[in-house]
Design a protein around this motif. Structure first.
Motif, PDB file in Angstrom:
ATOM      1  N   LEU A   1      -6.606  11.485   6.492  1.00 30.39           N
ATOM      2  CA  LEU A   1      -6.202  10.512   7.351  1.00 30.39           C
ATOM      3  C   LEU A   1      -7.091   8.765   6.593  1.00 30.39           C
ATOM      4  CD1 LEU A   1      -6.036  10.647  11.569  1.00 30.39           C
ATOM      5  CD2 LEU A   1      -4.054   9.970   9.549  1.00 30.39           C
ATOM      6  N   ALA A   2      -8.010   9.876   6.326  1.00 30.22           N
ATOM      7  CA  ALA A   2      -8.670   7.948   5.570  1.00 30.22           C
ATOM      8  C   ALA A   2      -7.872   7.585   4.436  1.00 30.22           C
ATOM      9  CB  ALA A   2     -10.032   8.541   5.279  1.00 30.22           C
ATOM     10  N   VAL A   3      -7.437   8.457   3.023  1.00 25.12           N
ATOM     11  CA  VAL A   3      -6.916   8.373   2.627  1.00 25.12           C
ATOM     12  C   VAL A   3      -6.237   8.110   3.097  1.00 25.12           C
ATOM     13  CG1 VAL A   3      -5.607   9.361   0.576  1.00 25.12           C
ATOM     14  CG2 VAL A   3      -8.661   9.999   1.210  1.00 25.12           C
ATOM     15  N   ASN A   4      -4.540   8.228   3.495  1.00 31.26           N
ATOM     16  CA  ASN A   4      -3.352   8.390   3.502  1.00 31.26           C
ATOM     17  C   ASN A   4      -2.714   7.144   4.272  1.00 31.26           C
ATOM     18  OD1 ASN A   4      -2.603  11.522   2.197  1.00 31.26           O
ATOM     19  ND2 ASN A   4      -2.490  12.500   4.335  1.00 31.26           N
ATOM     20  N   GLY A   5      -3.505   7.111   5.013  1.00 29.91           N
ATOM     21  CA  GLY A   5      -3.645   5.856   5.585  1.00 29.91           C
ATOM     22  C   GLY A   5      -3.144   4.465   5.191  1.00 29.91           C
ATOM     23  N   THR A   6      -4.662   4.307   4.042  1.00 26.02           N
ATOM     24  CA  THR A   6      -4.584   2.874   3.302  1.00 26.02           C
ATOM     25  C   THR A   6      -3.346   3.158   2.152  1.00 26.02           C
ATOM     26  OG1 THR A   6      -6.388   2.455   3.807  1.00 26.02           O
ATOM     27  CG2 THR A   6      -6.023   1.921   2.645  1.00 26.02           C
ATOM     28  N   VAL A   7      -3.275   4.861   2.077  1.00 24.93           N
ATOM     29  CA  VAL A   7      -2.239   4.749   0.683  1.00 24.93           C
ATOM     30  C   VAL A   7      -0.875   4.124   1.654  1.00 24.93           C
ATOM     31  CG1 VAL A   7      -1.023   6.139  -0.611  1.00 24.93           C
ATOM     32  CG2 VAL A   7      -3.526   6.085  -0.619  1.00 24.93           C
ATOM     33  N   ASN A   8      -0.651   4.705   2.264  1.00 27.13           N
ATOM     34  CA  ASN A   8       1.020   4.764   3.488  1.00 27.13           C
ATOM     35  C   ASN A   8       0.147   2.551   3.805  1.00 27.13           C
ATOM     36  OD1 ASN A   8       1.462   6.706   2.815  1.00 27.13           O
ATOM     37  ND2 ASN A   8       1.312   7.156   4.887  1.00 27.13           N
ATOM     38  N   ASP A   9      -0.168   2.214   3.982  1.00 24.28           N
ATOM     39  CA  ASP A   9       0.095   1.034   4.049  1.00 24.28           C
ATOM     40  C   ASP A   9       0.451  -0.504   3.144  1.00 24.28           C
ATOM     41  OD1 ASP A   9      -1.359   1.010   7.453  1.00 24.28           O
ATOM     42  OD2 ASP A   9      -3.173   0.219   6.406  1.00 24.28           O
ATOM     43  N   LEU A  10      -0.515  -0.019   1.831  1.00 24.01           N
ATOM     44  CA  LEU A  10      -0.322  -0.095   0.788  1.00 24.01           C
ATOM     45  C   LEU A  10       1.396  -0.134   0.293  1.00 24.01           C
ATOM     46  CD1 LEU A  10      -3.779   0.847  -1.128  1.00 24.01           C
ATOM     47  CD2 LEU A  10      -2.800  -1.725  -0.725  1.00 24.01           C
ATOM     48  N   ALA A  11       1.565   1.061   0.215  1.00 24.71           N
ATOM     49  CA  ALA A  11       2.968   1.975   0.064  1.00 24.71           C
ATOM     50  C   ALA A  11       4.270   0.930   1.114  1.00 24.71           C
ATOM     51  CB  ALA A  11       3.584   3.488   0.404  1.00 24.71           C
ATOM     52  N   MET A  12       4.005   0.103   2.469  1.00 19.41           N
ATOM     53  CA  MET A  12       4.301  -0.572   3.130  1.00 19.41           C
ATOM     54  C   MET A  12       4.975  -1.681   2.023  1.00 19.41           C
ATOM     55  SD  MET A  12       5.588   1.854   4.799  1.00 19.41           S
ATOM     56  CE  MET A  12       5.190   2.552   4.120  1.00 19.41           C
ATOM     57  N   SER A  13       4.150  -2.409   1.294  1.00 24.00           N
ATOM     58  CA  SER A  13       4.429  -3.273   0.486  1.00 24.00           C
ATOM     59  C   SER A  13       4.813  -3.625  -0.097  1.00 24.00           C
ATOM     60  CB  SER A  13       3.445  -4.767   0.524  1.00 24.00           C
ATOM     61  OG  SER A  13       2.233  -3.206  -0.446  1.00 24.00           O
ATOM     62  N   GLY A  14       5.609  -1.758  -1.251  1.00 27.22           N
ATOM     63  CA  GLY A  14       6.130  -1.657  -2.367  1.00 27.22           C
ATOM     64  C   GLY A  14       5.473  -0.927  -3.905  1.00 27.22           C
ATOM     65  N   ALA A  15       4.072  -0.968  -3.064  1.00 31.66           N
ATOM     66  CA  ALA A  15       2.709  -0.637  -4.258  1.00 31.66           C
ATOM     67  C   ALA A  15       2.576   0.269  -3.705  1.00 31.66           C
ATOM     68  CB  ALA A  15       2.070  -1.306  -3.687  1.00 31.66           C
ATOM     69  N   ARG A  16       2.035   1.027  -5.674  1.00 29.00           N
ATOM     70  CA  ARG A  16       1.580   2.922  -5.294  1.00 29.00           C
ATOM     71  C   ARG A  16       0.051   2.182  -5.731  1.00 29.00           C
ATOM     72  NH1 ARG A  16       2.063   7.591  -6.813  1.00 29.00           N
ATOM     73  NH2 ARG A  16       4.906   7.196  -6.000  1.00 29.00           N
ATOM     74  N   ALA A  17      -0.639   3.131  -4.360  1.00 27.02           N
ATOM     75  CA  ALA A  17      -2.397   2.266  -4.565  1.00 27.02           C
ATOM     76  C   ALA A  17      -2.798   3.200  -5.984  1.00 27.02           C
ATOM     77  CB  ALA A  17      -2.474   3.748  -3.144  1.00 27.02           C
ATOM     78  N   ALA A  18      -3.315   2.604  -6.793  1.00 24.58           N
ATOM     79  CA  ALA A  18      -4.206   2.476  -7.036  1.00 24.58           C
ATOM     80  C   ALA A  18      -5.880   3.396  -6.912  1.00 24.58           C
ATOM     81  CB  ALA A  18      -4.325   1.788  -8.336  1.00 24.58           C
ATOM     82  N   TYR A  19      -6.664   2.504  -6.816  1.00 24.17           N
ATOM     83  CA  TYR A  19      -8.209   2.629  -6.287  1.00 24.17           C
ATOM     84  C   TYR A  19      -8.512   2.417  -4.805  1.00 24.17           C
ATOM     85  CZ  TYR A  19      -8.830   2.423 -11.028  1.00 24.17           C
ATOM     86  OH  TYR A  19      -8.032   2.344 -12.490  1.00 24.17           O
ATOM     87  N   LEU A  20      -9.252   3.561  -4.596  1.00 23.34           N
ATOM     88  CA  LEU A  20      -9.261   3.764  -3.244  1.00 23.34           C
ATOM     89  C   LEU A  20     -11.342   3.023  -3.009  1.00 23.34           C
ATOM     90  CD1 LEU A  20      -7.758   6.202  -0.574  1.00 23.34           C
ATOM     91  CD2 LEU A  20      -7.258   3.761  -0.984  1.00 23.34           C
ATOM     92  N   SER A  21     -11.886   2.057  -2.138  1.00 25.71           N
ATOM     93  CA  SER A  21     -13.189   1.915  -1.445  1.00 25.71           C
ATOM     94  C   SER A  21     -13.128   2.869  -0.516  1.00 25.71           C
ATOM     95  CB  SER A  21     -13.503   0.907  -1.009  1.00 25.71           C
ATOM     96  OG  SER A  21     -13.157   0.374  -0.006  1.00 25.71           O
ATOM     97  N   CYS A  22     -14.702   3.502  -0.104  1.00 26.67           N
ATOM     98  CA  CYS A  22     -14.907   4.833   0.998  1.00 26.67           C
ATOM     99  C   CYS A  22     -15.488   4.284   1.479  1.00 26.67           C
ATOM    100  CB  CYS A  22     -14.760   6.086   0.214  1.00 26.67           C
ATOM    101  SG  CYS A  22     -15.144   7.521   1.664  1.00 26.67           S
ATOM    102  N   GLY A  23     -15.764   4.237   2.739  1.00 22.60           N
ATOM    103  CA  GLY A  23     -17.278   3.346   3.214  1.00 22.60           C
ATOM    104  C   GLY A  23     -17.686   5.134   4.427  1.00 22.60           C
ATOM    105  N   PHE A  24     -18.637   5.892   4.196  1.00 22.84           N
ATOM    106  CA  PHE A  24     -19.220   6.806   5.685  1.00 22.84           C
ATOM    107  C   PHE A  24     -20.123   5.942   6.441  1.00 22.84           C
ATOM    108  CE2 PHE A  24     -16.655   9.833   3.448  1.00 22.84           C
ATOM    109  CZ  PHE A  24     -16.389  10.723   3.716  1.00 22.84           C
ATOM    110  N   ILE A  25     -19.754   6.271   7.914  1.00 23.22           N
ATOM    111  CA  ILE A  25     -21.189   5.780   8.810  1.00 23.22           C
ATOM    112  C   ILE A  25     -21.118   7.000   9.398  1.00 23.22           C
ATOM    113  CG2 ILE A  25     -20.472   4.705  11.223  1.00 23.22           C
ATOM    114  CD1 ILE A  25     -19.002   2.485  10.229  1.00 23.22           C
TER     115      ILE A  25
END
Length: 358
Positions: free
Chosen positions: A94-118
């Protein structure tokens, strides 16, 4: 709604809890994180005035911005799903696909992610490793690199095992302009596949419910599907992934921002039998149940058939359907035509039918 009782006397109204409470509550409640009207009010009346800025005012799944002459999409999301592992996927996916999909909804192909674990004190390191491995595998599948991150630990009892935040950036192709303000009457509404699957999958394992068949989450990265759609025409008007609040919330957000009315034909909305049966038993409306691997598109009518064909040729859009259209009538409102020939208003939910689903 659940009631907390006290053996020393009758329960009082103050002891009641509900994911969709009265809207004049002075304290934060679960419904404020549900993606419905309470969430919108929190953003509009607390966060937006405090932060300001023209980019934030877009209020999209991802912010579209220019930096050094390049158009970028930038998004962040936090994931607090319970349980951490569920049929088909995990909080790491979910942590990957959720953010990748938010970017895709603007037409962008995701390139880089940051990741914070709590992490909550006491969580097993083996569980953390499983989540991290799932997150890394999902990132490789989505074609995105986890470039930076952070880890924090909170005291036992102050978390829920693992929370994750991801932020992502990607390039927006030239000529692509996806935003609800571009929606006009006559646009065709297309959904990429069956709705409600993720929410019911989470609920079934969380509550130990069985519906005669295992329901797996639809969690998936939608960048490739969006690429296939844009290859037909860059003139798509708006895309949304209907996560919290489901399809109903996504359609209401688009209607409100565009000023157009939306009509949906209920019989054309793809609801799997297992999801329909689960919702019927539990008194839920599938239109409000969360998805994690579906999108809804508003497409100019002249491009609708070609876009639909491209979606059906992609594995993540094989069951895509036209479910309605944008209209001049009832501006800013979503209406469903029922199978019996009547109509009903599909309003923005107050809170969320199923909390903690992403």
């Amino acid at each position: 709604m659940s009631e907390t009782t006290d053996l020393r006397g009758p329960a009082t109204l103050e002891a009641w809890t509900c994911p969709a409470p009265l809207r004049d509550r002075p304290r934060v409640v679960m419904g404020h994180g549900g993606g419905g009207a309470l969430s919108a009010e929190l953003v509009q009346h607390v966060f937006a005035p405090a932060f300001g800025g023209e980019v934030l005012a877009q209020m999209g799944d991802a912010a579209a911005l220019s930096l050094g002459g390049v158009r970028l999409a930038f998004s962040t999301d936090s994931f607090v799903v319970r349980p951490l592992f569920f049929p088909g996927d995990s909080i790491g996916d979910l942590a990957v696909n959720g953010t990748v999909n938010d970017l895709a909804m603007s037409g962008a192909r995701a390139a880089y992610l940051s990741c914070g674990f709590i992490l909550e004190e006491g969580v097993e390191v083996e569980v953390v490793a499983r989540v991290a491995e799932a997150l890394g595998a999902a990132a490789r599948t989505a074609g995105v690199e986890v470039a930076t991150g952070d880890t924090k630990v909170v005291e036992a009892g102050h978390g829920d095992g693992i929370f994750i935040n991801t932020a992502g950036i990607g390039l927006i192709p030239a000529g692509v302009d996806l935003r609800p303000q571009r929606v006009v009457p006559g646009d065709v509404v297309i959904v990429s596949g069956a709705i409600g699957v993720h929410g019911v999958a989470i609920m079934s394992v969380r509550e130990g419910l069985e519906f005669g068949v295992e329901i797996e989450s639809d969690c998936a990265a939608l960048g490739g599907l969006v690429d296939a759609m844009l290859a037909v025409t860059p003139d798509l008007h708006v895309l949304r992934d209907p996560t919290r609040g489901g399809l109903a919330a996504a359609l209401n957000e688009i209607a409100a921002a565009s000023g157009a009315g939306v009509v949906v034909r209920e019989r054309d909305v793809p609801v799997p039998p297992a999801v329909a049966n689960a919702c019927a038993i539990l008194g839920l409306d599938p239109l409000y149940v969360a998805n994690e691997g579906k999108l809804v598109a508003f497409v100019p009518r002249e491009h609708a058939d070609a876009v639909l064909g491209a979606m059906r040729a992609h594995p993540l859009g094989a069951d895509a359907r036209i479910i309605g259209e944008a209209v001049e009538a009832h501006p800013g409102m979503v209406v469903a035509r029922t199978g019996l020939g009547g109509t009903r208003v599909v309003d923005l939910p107050i809170g969320e039918q199923l909390p903690r689903i992403c």
